[in-house]
Write a protein that holds these residues in place. Sequence first.
Motif, mmCIF file in Angstrom:
data_model
loop_
_atom_site.group_PDB
_atom_site.id
_atom_site.type_symbol
_atom_site.label_atom_id
_atom_site.label_comp_id
_atom_site.label_asym_id
_atom_site.label_seq_id
_atom_site.Cartn_x
_atom_site.Cartn_y
_atom_site.Cartn_z
ATOM 1 N N MET A 77 19.136 -9.058 15.106
ATOM 2 C CA MET A 77 18.914 -8.338 15.151
ATOM 3 C C MET A 77 17.508 -7.795 14.272
ATOM 4 S SD MET A 77 21.866 -8.799 12.412
ATOM 5 C CE MET A 77 22.282 -6.543 12.203
ATOM 6 N N CYS A 78 16.645 -8.786 14.157
ATOM 7 C CA CYS A 78 15.190 -9.195 13.816
ATOM 8 C C CYS A 78 14.527 -8.407 15.383
ATOM 9 C CB CYS A 78 14.441 -9.981 13.095
ATOM 10 S SG CYS A 78 15.082 -10.938 11.323
ATOM 11 N N ILE B 173 16.491 -5.696 7.823
ATOM 12 C CA ILE B 173 17.290 -7.138 8.323
ATOM 13 C C ILE B 173 17.880 -7.632 6.578
ATOM 14 C CG2 ILE B 173 18.094 -9.000 9.906
ATOM 15 C CD1 ILE B 173 18.158 -6.095 10.911
ATOM 16 N N SER C 3 23.086 -2.169 14.892
ATOM 17 C CA SER C 3 22.592 -3.265 14.538
ATOM 18 C C SER C 3 22.267 -2.133 12.662
ATOM 19 C CB SER C 3 21.303 -3.734 14.616
ATOM 20 O OG SER C 3 20.072 -2.165 15.045
#
Length: 330
Positions: free
Chosen positions: A40-41, A49, A10
């Motif tokens: 993704m956060c 991000i 990521s």
Amino acid sequence: LEPSRRRLVSRDRAVFAALIDLHSKNEKLLMDVSKVIELMCTLQPPEFIFIAFATELENFIVTKMQQRKKILESPETDASAIKEELAAFTKDLAFVSNFAQQLGLVFFAAPETEQLRVEMKDCIGFKGDSLRDEQRACLFHIILYTFSHSIVATLSFCLWGGAFLTASSFLQKIDPLDISLMFYLELDRLIDLIERPIFRHLHLRLLECEDDPYQEGSGAMLFRTLKSILMVLPQSTSYMILKERLSSTARFRQSAVALRGLSKHVEKGSKTDIFVKRLVKTRKLHCDAKWRNIRAESLEDPSRLISEKQKLRAAQQRREWLGYADEEDE
């Protein structure tokens, strides 16, 4: 993937570029991209991000602009290919605009971005002189530039960050080509967002009377920004909702007289001036693509290289198409 592997991947910028490329080619996936961003956060800090997506979106646009320039300047390109390229570039900008809207949705609604919301709240309106305040302002600038591909995302973020003078100045420079049915629908959603508890602090800010009404986070600037939005809105339910809120504070503020000569207070080189110029530059890119596409769809053959004389003629044609008599009227 294993949790440790997820965190490692990521942080790979190639992943962000691949996600943008994937969603640009599959429009149906775009509606679910907010879920991907939220996931993704949870793996990386939200600010990382958002910065990563901001960078890769900018790279995506630059790549498409270089591709467009190469095709338009190639002597082997015929009129049909030019029209296809102009239409494709307009579609790419529409994708970036939709992606920015999804980022805005995650920013305001996702629990994963709560800490980022706290950091960005009033980061411009009540900015101090500490290093942390400068870092928050820098992060605001990066995210704002990404959100500028969507007018409503821009206004929402400016209201959240307390950049009311920026929002008000930007609204005065909106291009008529940006005014569309979709724009009005997005404004409806903005008014709905403003009326929610998350923006309750703005309702009370309308009553504040600062010594300097021209500063970014003043109640006077907030009132002017919301009044400008009201003037852009057609008379609808959203119009009446916003009108009622502003009417309840109008007599108290008596800001119509106090705010004369606003433009004189936007100093050249100031943060506000930089913000507004970048917003206008981005919107000009979108409007230019729309106008080129309109011309390409007409009977007129699109030109690869445009002279100054042709630019002036195109500007006049654009004014006539929009219903303006001359440059002064526009």
